[in-house]
Design an enzyme around this catalytic site. Sequence first.
Site, PDB file in Angstrom:
ATOM      1  N   LYS A 165       2.074   0.959 -18.823  1.00  0.00           N
ATOM      2  CA  LYS A 165       1.673  -0.211 -19.458  1.00  0.00           C
ATOM      3  C   LYS A 165       0.598  -0.201 -20.688  1.00  0.00           C
ATOM      4  O   LYS A 165       0.587  -0.973 -21.337  1.00  0.00           O
ATOM      5  CB  LYS A 165       0.919  -0.907 -18.138  1.00  0.00           C
ATOM      6  CG  LYS A 165       1.893  -1.236 -16.933  1.00  0.00           C
ATOM      7  CD  LYS A 165       1.138  -1.814 -16.012  1.00  0.00           C
ATOM      8  CE  LYS A 165       2.173  -2.205 -14.666  1.00  0.00           C
ATOM      9  NZ  LYS A 165       1.678  -2.164 -13.307  1.00  0.00           N
TER      10      LYS A 165
ATOM     11  N   GLN B  52      -3.552  -2.339  -9.955  1.00  0.00           N
ATOM     12  CA  GLN B  52      -2.614  -1.690  -9.885  1.00  0.00           C
ATOM     13  C   GLN B  52      -2.562  -1.648  -8.396  1.00  0.00           C
ATOM     14  O   GLN B  52      -3.646  -0.740  -7.477  1.00  0.00           O
ATOM     15  CB  GLN B  52      -2.704  -0.017 -10.335  1.00  0.00           C
ATOM     16  CG  GLN B  52      -1.625   0.577 -10.318  1.00  0.00           C
ATOM     17  CD  GLN B  52      -0.258  -0.091 -10.710  1.00  0.00           C
ATOM     18  OE1 GLN B  52      -0.102  -0.730 -11.718  1.00  0.00           O
ATOM     19  NE2 GLN B  52       0.794   0.108 -10.096  1.00  0.00           N
TER      20      GLN B  52
ATOM     21  N   ASP C 100      -0.201 -10.443 -12.705  1.00  0.00           N
ATOM     22  CA  ASP C 100       0.862  -9.693 -11.996  1.00  0.00           C
ATOM     23  C   ASP C 100       1.795 -11.011 -11.101  1.00  0.00           C
ATOM     24  O   ASP C 100       2.505 -10.705 -10.636  1.00  0.00           O
ATOM     25  CB  ASP C 100       0.300  -8.882 -10.896  1.00  0.00           C
ATOM     26  CG  ASP C 100       1.146  -7.351 -11.307  1.00  0.00           C
ATOM     27  OD1 ASP C 100       1.913  -7.117 -12.085  1.00  0.00           O
ATOM     28  OD2 ASP C 100       0.339  -6.434 -10.959  1.00  0.00           O
TER      29      ASP C 100
END
Length: 257
Positions: free
Chosen positions: A46, A90, A113
């Site tokens: 990422k 994450q 997300d």
Amino acid sequence: RKVGKSLTDELKSKVEIMKASHNCVPGLAVVLVGTKSDSMQYVRMKKKKVAEIGFHSVDVNLPDTISQEELIAEVQKLNMDPMIHGILVQLPLPVGIDSNEVLKSISVEKDADGFHALNVGNMWLSGGDPPLAVACTPAGCIELLQRYDIKVSGKNCVVLGRSNIVGMPVCALLQSMNGTVTCCHSRTKDTAEKCRKADIIIAAVGIAEYVRGDWIKPGAVVIDVGINRVKNNDPSIKTKTGEMKEYVMKGDVNFDE
């Protein structure tokens, strides 16, 4: 890779337009807790892409000993930062930290997300407001299908895995495209037979080479999003210094079969 390059070029162009028109650079904060190998791999990928596209990037690396309250406090700092437009925590988080509570602490406007309950709910609803963001990996799966002109409407779609990160969102997206969706998980009986009837398979079960060659019918489309770190038994696979690699990354599908 061809699709990835096209998307990268398109996003770089959009960032340049935002800079020129609005004097604004999109800002993304990535929060990583601990040193779990697959999570670190995801974050590295990422970060590399964010730099290539031209985003303003902030890394928040925290020890796995951090408390839930301390982690939420770090998220709140990012919520208040005007240079940050998206926050990505994450997953999975260490044992003892409630992921749902952490994700709820992210401002819905900065939910990169698409895990906020409001975004998830709008994704599942038929009609109404669209979500502000959709989970990244499921969105990527759909992008691949669309870029390669794979028709989903009326097709039998099997999703392996029911996680909030991949499985459940991709089920919702396929269903919104009029696919007939079957979600297989650890309690599903005869998963192999369900796969053999599928026109589209998306593997997100987290087990290395779980899907065998004889599970896939001729002409089926398979997307493997699994990243599994396994012991390397092949002496020909070496590090840059010439030593045999101790571990290798495997997907959820056994492509050699």
